[in-house]
Design an enzyme around this catalytic site. Structure first.
Site, PDB file in Angstrom:
ATOM      1  N   GLU A 255       6.532  -1.146  -0.917  1.00 44.91           N
ATOM      2  CA  GLU A 255       5.117  -0.788  -1.015  1.00 44.91           C
ATOM      3  C   GLU A 255       4.211  -1.934  -0.561  1.00 44.91           C
ATOM      4  O   GLU A 255       3.162  -1.700   0.042  1.00 44.91           O
ATOM      5  CB  GLU A 255       4.773  -0.369  -2.444  1.00 44.91           C
ATOM      6  CG  GLU A 255       5.540   0.839  -2.966  1.00 44.91           C
ATOM      7  CD  GLU A 255       5.381   2.084  -2.103  1.00 44.91           C
ATOM      8  OE1 GLU A 255       4.414   2.169  -1.321  1.00 44.91           O
ATOM      9  OE2 GLU A 255       6.237   2.982  -2.208  1.00 44.91           O
ATOM     10  N   HIS A 258       3.869  -1.689   3.084  1.00 44.71           N
ATOM     11  CA  HIS A 258       2.798  -0.756   3.460  1.00 44.71           C
ATOM     12  C   HIS A 258       1.431  -1.415   3.315  1.00 44.71           C
ATOM     13  O   HIS A 258       0.548  -1.249   4.163  1.00 44.71           O
ATOM     14  CB  HIS A 258       2.839   0.489   2.571  1.00 44.71           C
ATOM     15  CG  HIS A 258       3.907   1.476   2.922  1.00 44.71           C
ATOM     16  ND1 HIS A 258       4.181   1.854   4.214  1.00 44.71           N
ATOM     17  CD2 HIS A 258       4.756   2.188   2.126  1.00 44.71           C
ATOM     18  CE1 HIS A 258       5.153   2.751   4.211  1.00 44.71           C
ATOM     19  NE2 HIS A 258       5.527   2.963   2.960  1.00 44.71           N
TER      20      HIS A 258
END
Length: 648
Positions: A255, A258
């Site tokens: 994450e 991202h």
């Protein structure tokens, strides 16, 4: 590329609702839609949907078209830059200049409904340790990287730390704890807001906010990606399922990837497999082989796409869904570093002192200040470069000002076959703290320029910048020269490299600052095809303690223009009551949100003020900034425009 084009988005992805319906899994879909919270948090993870970043960002951009348009514009510029770096063999140079140790302050917001969800701080500290090892490639399982990919693996010099200082300057352990009556939070961001049962974010420019809560369903986490326009504000950060913190899983590593602008390795399926379009399609990284679909497990025989040269699927990559993740690649490292410089909401982390650094980190408080570009890296620490069409300021060796040094900053405009007309390349300094300064500030600098022809009109501007994101709308012009007025050497058809005698030095004195904290932006703008290079060196900023009288004042409160309609489909009526420049007239400039000059016009002022119409219908949707200057380059008026094609 718009984030909504992600492979895996709710509209186009693998194993999303549409796919499940096609496969006849109607009952499962109905259960998911009707009551996501009916799934136990202890349910086994389904690897095809454990990351919800695609769906969350697709929904956000669908509801916020302005942000979507700005991100698309930024991503186009990033693509051009990376392509140019690859074509010119300058990838290693860019990484070397930008790979400085970055401390990233992290705050974990633990929001719990049940005591079991109020995870122990030991797990959080273990997760920080996991992040640092994974990003810096100090993880023990690097030995599991297959030999075919070993040379592609890269460590990124990011150091994650639990914040030691809260937004008010008080000591903290980097963890907030908030009891709630809220059940499963799902993917709708309510955990990010106190008034919705969650916890408000700490300022995104100083912290990476990570919310830990009960999510519901199979989702382990999701992130926001950088978006431009100052980011997603209070919603920027990462949301994690509480029992996925503190173990050996790489969900948070994925994450954070991202959050630093990485796509999934299975983005766009097998598109982008050739060396010519690999940074346009797929995950837009050229050293990660394309994958036909997401895949769980750890099957080393997977090879779902045909490409040249032929590689198996990179199941080791943190941005895959595989169970044997252990690496980022050099190409992913490059993309993260570029995002760090392109998106101000990530760049501003360089200034944060929330990890316990000095309170004036990145701020100049003692004078005089000198920058002569003699460091081993470019740009100077805490300075920000804006890129247009893959170009920006760069280091020039052997060309220091007046021959007194070896290096200078260069705006590379020598492009005989390329039209760079109306672009703006800004080199913006770090922050200068002028609190308590009651004397004029002097800025001296050296510059050199030779036009390619007598009719060339390349220009150099110096502006005051009071906005962290460096939007040209918030910049105030204090110096400008162009064409013959800028030239320090005769016109030449050859690429201009200044001799020691072909430099000039100038001084700007200013007072009445618009803010106690300012930056200085050197913006170079080519005005015709076949421009030539502009050089800047030996910047010196000091308090002019011997000044008598007042220096020229900056217009810190320019008039607001009257614009209608706004938003518009491209045609805007501009009116203003300006009346102080009836004789000389004014200049009107319109910039897009990445600093490109798209329109320049001269206007006369009549007895009723300024009244004109501008047409931006040929340009992309998004924000634009119109500014009005007098002939002394003083800003008189400004306004923000928004073009939206579906407006009448």
């Amino acid at each position: 590329m718009n984030i909504s084009q992600y492979k895996g988005s709710i509209m186009t992805g693998n194993m999303t609702l549409c796919n499940l319906l096609k496969q006849g899994a109607v009952l499962m879909v109905l259960l998911l839609v009707v009551s996501q919270s009916s799934f136990s948090q202890s349910a086994s993870k389904t690897k095809d949907d454990w990351c919800a970043t695609d769906e969350v960002m697709e929904r956000y951009e669908r509801n916020n078209p302005r942000v979507a348009a700005e991100r698309q514009r930024k991503e186009q510029q990033i693509t051009k830059l990376i392509r140019r770096l690859r074509e010119e063999g300058r990838v290693d140079e860019y990484i070397r200049n930008n790979n400085v140790r970055l401390k990233i302050p992290v705050v974990f917001h633990v929001v719990y409904n049940d005591p079991s969800e109020n995870i122990d701080s030991t797990k959080i500290k273990k997760q920080i340790e996991r992040l640092n090892k994974d990003f810096q490639r100090l993880n023990a399982d690097t030995t599991q990287t297959r030999s075919v990919f070993d040379s592609l693996a890269a460590g990124i010099d990011f150091q994650f730390c639990l914040a030691s200082q809260d937004p008010d300057g008080n000591p903290t352990n980097g963890i907030t704890r908030t009891p709630t009556n809220h059940g499963d939070f799902g993917q709708f961001d309510s955990v990010k807001y106190t008034n919705q049962g969650g916890k408000d974010a700490w300022p995104q420019e100083d912290y990476l906010n990570i919310w830990v809560c009960r999510l519901g369903g199979f989702v382990s986490g999701y992130a926001t990606v950088p978006s431009g326009l100052g980011g997603l504000g209070d919603g920027d950060g990462i949301v994690m399922r509480y029992f996925d913190i503190g173990g050996n899983e790489r969900t948070l590593t994925h994450e954070v990837g991202h959050w630093f602008n990485l796509y999934h390795t299975f983005q766009d399926s097998c598109n982008g497999s050739s060396n010519t379009d690999c940074n346009v399609w797929g995950d837009e990284v050229c050293d990660t082989p394309q994958q036909g679909s997401s895949s769980a497990g750890c099957d080393s025989t997977l090879n779902t796409c045909s490409e040249t040269p032929e590689y198996p699927d990179m199941i080791e990559n943190y941005m895959s869904y595989a169970d044997c993740q252990n690496m980022f690649t050099k190409g992913q490292k490059l993309r993260m570093l570029v995002a760090l410089n392109y998106y101000c909401e990530r760049f501003d982390l360089k200034y944060s002192n929330a990890c316990g650094g000095p309170p004036d980190k990145g701020y100049v408080k003692s004078y005089p200040f000198t920058e002569n570009f003699e460091n081993d890296y470019f740009a100077p620490q805490f300075w920000r470069l804006s890129y247009v069409d893959g170009r920006t300021w760069q280091e020039a060796e052997g060309t220091g000002g007046f021959g007194n040094s070896q290096k200078a900053a260069k705006a590379e405009f020598y492009t005989p076959s390329q039209n760079l007309n109306n672009y703006s390349y800004a080199m913006t300094s770090q922050n200068f703290d002028l609190t308590g300064v009651n004397k004029p500030v002097a800025i001296t600098f050296s510059y050199a320029y030779a036009p390619s022809t007598q009719s060339n009109h390349d220009s150099l501007f110096v502006r005051l910048d009071t906005n962290q994101c460096g939007y040209i709308y918030d910049q105030i012009r204090i110096w400008a020269k162009g064409g013959d007025g800028l030239a320090t050497a005769p016109a030449t058809q050859q690429e201009f490299v200044p001799q020691s005698s072909e430099w000039r030095r100038d001084t700007i004195r200013i007072s009445n600052f618009p803010s106690d904290t300012i930056k200085f932006a050197f913006a170079a703008e080519p005005k015709a095809q076949g421009g030539n290079n502009i050089y800047v060196d030996d910047i010196n900023i000091f308090i002019d303690t011997f000044a008598t009288g007042r220096a020229p004042s900056v217009n810190a409160n320019p008039q607001q223009l009257q614009v209608s309609p706004n938003p518009s489909n491209g045609r805007f009526r501009i009116r203003s009551s300006l009346n102080e420049t009836k004789t000389d007239g004014v200049e009107m400039e319109v910039y897009n949100s990445v600093g490109e000059l798209v329109l320049h016009e001269n206007h006369q002022i009549n007895s009723g003020g300024l009244a004109t119409t501008i047409d931006l219908s040929q340009y992309a949707d998004g924000f634009y900034f119109v500014k009005i200057f007098n002939r002394n380059h003083q800003l008189l008026a400004k306004e923000k425009l928004y073009k939206l094609s579906d407006r009448d």
